[in-house]
Design a protein around this motif. Structure first.
Motif, PDB file in Angstrom:
ATOM      1  N   THR A 177       0.818  -1.217   0.000  1.00 35.31           N
ATOM      2  CA  THR A 177       0.000   0.000   0.000  1.00 35.31           C
ATOM      3  C   THR A 177       0.849   1.263   0.000  1.00 35.31           C
ATOM      4  N   GLY A 178       2.152   1.145   0.253  1.00 35.20           N
ATOM      5  CA  GLY A 178       3.006   2.321   0.310  1.00 35.20           C
ATOM      6  C   GLY A 178       2.823   3.135   1.579  1.00 35.20           C
ATOM      7  N   PHE A 179       2.317   2.495   2.597  1.00 35.78           N
ATOM      8  CA  PHE A 179       1.995   3.145   3.860  1.00 35.78           C
ATOM      9  C   PHE A 179       3.148   2.963   4.854  1.00 35.78           C
ATOM     10  N   VAL A 180       3.716   4.087   5.351  1.00 40.48           N
ATOM     11  CA  VAL A 180       4.731   4.000   6.401  1.00 40.48           C
ATOM     12  C   VAL A 180       4.023   4.085   7.749  1.00 40.48           C
ATOM     13  N   PHE A 181       4.099   2.981   8.532  1.00 35.35           N
ATOM     14  CA  PHE A 181       3.368   2.960   9.797  1.00 35.35           C
ATOM     15  C   PHE A 181       4.001   3.897  10.819  1.00 35.35           C
ATOM     16  N   ASP A 182       5.321   3.841  10.906  1.00 35.25           N
ATOM     17  CA  ASP A 182       5.944   4.529  12.022  1.00 35.25           C
ATOM     18  C   ASP A 182       7.451   4.556  11.797  1.00 35.25           C
ATOM     19  N   ALA A 183       7.948   5.681  11.306  1.00 37.75           N
ATOM     20  CA  ALA A 183       9.395   5.825  11.125  1.00 37.75           C
ATOM     21  C   ALA A 183       9.891   6.726  12.244  1.00 37.75           C
ATOM     22  N   PRO A 184      10.389   6.129  13.339  1.00 40.89           N
ATOM     23  CA  PRO A 184      10.617   6.901  14.566  1.00 40.89           C
ATOM     24  C   PRO A 184      11.584   8.071  14.390  1.00 40.89           C
ATOM     25  N   ASN A 185      12.519   7.976  13.393  1.00 41.59           N
ATOM     26  CA  ASN A 185      13.503   9.062  13.255  1.00 41.59           C
ATOM     27  C   ASN A 185      13.109  10.107  12.222  1.00 41.59           C
ATOM     28  N   ILE A 186      11.900   9.984  11.637  1.00 51.25           N
ATOM     29  CA  ILE A 186      11.488  10.950  10.615  1.00 51.25           C
ATOM     30  C   ILE A 186      10.255  11.707  11.115  1.00 51.25           C
ATOM     31  N   PRO A 187      10.437  13.023  11.404  1.00 55.36           N
ATOM     32  CA  PRO A 187       9.338  13.798  12.009  1.00 55.36           C
ATOM     33  C   PRO A 187       8.089  13.773  11.119  1.00 55.36           C
ATOM     34  N   GLY A 188       6.938  13.424  11.699  1.00 58.23           N
ATOM     35  CA  GLY A 188       5.676  13.485  10.974  1.00 58.23           C
ATOM     36  C   GLY A 188       5.330  12.233  10.173  1.00 58.23           C
ATOM     37  N   TRP A 189       6.243  11.263  10.109  1.00 61.81           N
ATOM     38  CA  TRP A 189       5.943  10.079   9.317  1.00 61.81           C
ATOM     39  C   TRP A 189       5.375   8.965  10.198  1.00 61.81           C
ATOM     40  N   LYS A 190       4.189   9.148  10.671  1.00 62.46           N
ATOM     41  CA  LYS A 190       3.470   8.116  11.413  1.00 62.46           C
ATOM     42  C   LYS A 190       2.190   7.908  10.633  1.00 62.46           C
ATOM     43  N   ASN A 191       1.933   6.674  10.203  1.00 67.46           N
ATOM     44  CA  ASN A 191       0.807   6.395   9.306  1.00 67.46           C
ATOM     45  C   ASN A 191       0.819   7.346   8.110  1.00 67.46           C
ATOM     46  N   PHE A 192       1.955   7.384   7.455  1.00 66.73           N
ATOM     47  CA  PHE A 192       2.195   8.332   6.363  1.00 66.73           C
ATOM     48  C   PHE A 192       2.086   7.603   5.017  1.00 66.73           C
ATOM     49  N   PRO A 193       1.168   8.058   4.123  1.00 69.51           N
ATOM     50  CA  PRO A 193       0.949   7.346   2.847  1.00 69.51           C
ATOM     51  C   PRO A 193       1.991   7.718   1.803  1.00 69.51           C
ATOM     52  N   LEU A 194       3.243   7.323   2.033  1.00 70.25           N
ATOM     53  CA  LEU A 194       4.367   7.743   1.196  1.00 70.25           C
ATOM     54  C   LEU A 194       4.163   7.387  -0.273  1.00 70.25           C
ATOM     55  N   GLY A 195       3.695   6.135  -0.531  1.00 72.19           N
ATOM     56  CA  GLY A 195       3.500   5.690  -1.921  1.00 72.19           C
ATOM     57  C   GLY A 195       2.525   6.595  -2.659  1.00 72.19           C
ATOM     58  N   ASP A 196       1.349   6.822  -2.065  1.00 73.26           N
ATOM     59  CA  ASP A 196       0.326   7.651  -2.719  1.00 73.26           C
ATOM     60  C   ASP A 196       0.815   9.086  -2.924  1.00 73.26           C
TER      61      ASP A 196
END
Lengths: 313, 313
Positions: free
Chosen positions: B74-93
């Motif tokens: 799905t291209g969904f980043v659930f939780d990238a702890p070292n990247i601010p704001g990337w929690k449940n982030f739809p990177l692919g879309d």
């Protein structure tokens, strides 16, 4: 008629069956005790296979599920602890000497996983874990619709991961493995240790009780028996969290007698699994199911292996 | 010319490169810090991709390795702890909105494993484990020549198996994980704890030392520093035995800065692995190798992913 013969070699009994390509109902089947005084296990196995050999028609292959660990590529059984004399035993080559047909071989728990994936509780799942909890704890893994055998066919020994460093001695000689805490004998051992240390229980140290007796006592409210299962379930839940983080399956299938003890084992297991899982996504849509193939798991798993090898769909 | 753009998004820096189908040498590459005051990471990422976009010719796909956990489907980043704001982030879309080409996505450690298997230390191995030991512990698994992603792409979180129940707190919030004992910060934490409890060492509690400083002190003979690495290595060996029993690989590849500390870590690791392995067959022919792709692991892993998806061999 073209027939596939499948065999399931366990520590207690050996089964064999003959299948036509069209049906999961065997044409004939037979079962004998694995050991009998004075007769080598391999001789008994030959007689068993001959007893299901079709009178007319061709045998395409003999496909065998055996207690392991074993190398499915070379047909070498490294060490089957419950089968006398089967240490570094070239089972594949010896069968081939007697029966001049293709011989396929697999670890019994691996083939049970393959059987459940193709015919049983795991149909439609591309990534599954099969866990059998009884005298030992065995495993089988399907990833990307393929049996995970590893480089030498020794993969999926899920009972032999360390869950408690310096914990109880395992049947394999190492310490603190899942099998040493959550198998049937491990539950009995724990209860016996607690009785020796002075705890009271319906269970009597002077009697030779088994894991089923412990579960019966637990269901009658015996606190020590309940704790024995709770401890097994807790470490099972811890191990499942690790397995899920490694393999991210969509179903976990439970076989073996101990897995039939219900909430006694599964309530503490789920409690610990829910506490230990690192992200709830892993549990979304994850199914837990009892094995469906029962005593036929080995025979049908060996059939699935033969069909894959012979490219029968 | 047809080009594949690959991207590697880490907590510290982001890299991008453009490859022609014929070469592993990028046509152009660029690297920027992941975060910069006032600018969202995703905006910076778009600029980075544009900086390597070919002036003439067609882009076949953008293939992205990212810190995870994420769902490659799905291209969904659930939780990238070292990247601010990337929690449940739809990177692919979000990438697809900006760049109208196929977007492929994978966890950075998984793609590093794929890169090492296709271009690096793992060439020729059908079953491998890749383990990166640095700020965290990440993993990637190849089984039967396929990347083991699991049902949601969350597999191979090898740093998050429990090696010590009720052990130190892990970055993921759970206890006793391998990452909480054998990663760089875990080694530092252990040494600091021992200093607080009164042990003496060259290392000074008042200073902000890191795992490299601890390894330097250890190489100068500092007993506490040596013990910090020995403890990390011992639990790493215990975990490796479990991984090997589950996956039976033919090679284990080590990446990450902590894995460059040599005998300090690896001697205790091998000692424990040899003690814990349940059958010597698992270690026969098993290779241990350092990662070969270095800083390019993510970019080349993403390239291997794009080639697989686009069926470029």
């Amino acid at each position: 008629m073209v027939t596939v013969i499948t065999v399931d070699i366990g520590g207690t009994s050996m089964r064999a069956a003959a299948y036509s390509p069209e049906s999961l109902q065997p044409l004939i089947r037979n079962k004998i005790p694995t050991t009998s005084a004075g007769e080598p296990v391999f001789e008994r196995l030959i007689g068993l296979i001959q007893s299901v050999w079709p009178k007319d028609g061709e045998v395409r292959a003999i496909s065998t599920a055996s207690a392991g660990p074993l190398d499915p590529n070379t047909g070498f059984v490294f060490d089957a602890p419950n089968i006398p004399g089967w240490k570094n035993f070239p089972l594949g080559d010896k069968l081939k000497e007697v029966f001049p047909v293709p011989i396929f071989l697999g670890n019994d728990a691996n083939l049970a996983a393959l059987g459940e994936w193709k015919y049983g509780a795991g149909v439609g799942h591309q990534n599954l874990i099969y866990l059998t909890i009884s005298t030992g704890i065995g495993g089988g893994i399907i990833c990307n619709d393929l049996l995970l055998e590893g480089s030498q066919g020794l993969a999926a020994e899920l009972g032999h991961i360390t869950v408690l460093p310096d914990g109880p001695l395992c049947s394999c000689g190492k310490q603190g493995h899942l099998e040493a805490i959550s198998s049937g004998p491990a539950i009995v051992n724990y209860v016996r240790q607690m009785l020796i240390s002075g705890e009271t229980s319906k269970l009597d140290l002077k009697e030779d009780f088994n894991a089923y007796d412990v579960s019966r006592a637990a269901k009658e409210g015996d606190q020590l028996a309940i704790r024995g299962y709770a401890r097994a379930g807790k470490f099972l839940g811890q191990a499942l969290a690790s397995f899920i983080h490694i393999l991210n399956p969509s179903i976990i299938i439970f076989g073996g007698g101990v897995s039939q003890s219900g909430a006694l084992l599964f309530d503490p297991m789920f409690e610990k699994l829910n506490a230990d899982i690192m992200h709830s996504s892993y549990l979304e849509g994850l199914k837990f199911a009892p094995a469906m193939l029962g005593d036929d798991a080995g025979l049908l798993g060996a059939l699935a292996l033969a069909h894959r090898k012979l490219q029968i769909t």
